[in-house]
Design a protein around this motif. Structure first.
Motif: not given
Length: 250
Positions: A35, A39, A43, A201, A203-204, A206
């Motif tokens: 990440m 980002n 989060c 962007g 994103s969570a 993974t």
């Protein structure tokens, strides 16, 4: 008697907070493989804000002045977090922690310039001793010849932002508004970091390991440390608090 006991607990609370802060550098460095810094921070503080709101439901009830103070603290802390996180991408964790902890030097300077606050000789001595101690603990002589690059400059800027945050927290926090300040500060940090992350962007995580690390960063090193700092600084003068918190590299 209650006030005396709570003031005695303020120093251990700030020490524990510094220890938790220090642990974030190593944890975040590991997640950067999956990440981006922006980002990850978005989060982390979104989860921290949700946790804070659940843990302290009464904190939502605050007047506009307290909310504005929380937003101000959030902007300062978000700037520190983003600058430090981006700087960490090209800086060793120990070096990053050392440069960031120079807020112990900037804190009394900002307090003196902004609030005309006189700093005693004893406190300046503690600041100098703490700075030398941080260098002994954190700096690797083999890396000192590599120069002072953009990562180090960004990290130094984060130290200034953190110093501003410490001074402002000391000015704003009192025993009656600690939770509300923490909540609205954390919400603001989440918003600022999300805006910073949008170009790359969102994103969570993974990987399960990343989710566990994120939960640790958000709940323990986000919501809990924010509360401990506001609570501790409501009882400890800001420059003294900075000296205590600069144990983070240790």
């Amino acid at each position: 008697m209650v006030g005396f006991r709570s003031s005695r607990l303020a120093v251990p609370a700030l020490l524990l907070m510094a220890a938790l802060w220090g642990s974030t550098l190593v944890v975040m460095k590991g997640i950067y493989a999956h990440m981006s810094p922006e980002n990850l921070l978005a989060c982390r503080f979104a989860m921290a804000a949700a946790a804070f709101g659940i843990l302290f439901p009464k904190a939502w009830r605050a007047n506009m002045r307290t909310i504005a103070k929380g937003v101000t603290l959030g902007v300062l802390f978000a700037a520190g977090q983003l600058l430090q996180a981006i700087g960490l991408g090209t800086t060793q964790a120990a070096m990053n922690g050392f440069i960031t902890s120079l807020y112990v030097v900037f804190t009394p300077l900002l307090a003196a310039v902004i609030f005309r606050k006189k700093v005693s000789t004893a406190i300046w001595g503690a600041v100098a001793l703490a700075t030398v101690g941080m260098g002994v603990l954190a700096l690797d002589p083999s890396t000192l010849g590599s120069g002072f690059g953009i990562g180090q400059l960004l990290t130094l800027a984060s130290a200034v932002a953190y110093a501003g945050h410490i001074v402002a927290t000391g000015r704003f926090a009192n025993p009656s508004n600690v939770t509300s300040l923490g909540l609205y500060q954390t919400i603001t940090v989440a918003i600022v970091c999300t805006i910073a992350a949008l170009p790359g962007g969102l994103s969570a995580p993974t990987h399960m390991e990343d989710w566990l690390a994120l939960a640790y960063l958000a709940i323990i090193c986000g919501a809990l440390t924010t509360f401990m700092q506001s609570w501790g600084q409501a009882r400890v003068e800001s420059t003294r608090a900075a000296v205590i918190m600069c144990t983070e590299p240790l």
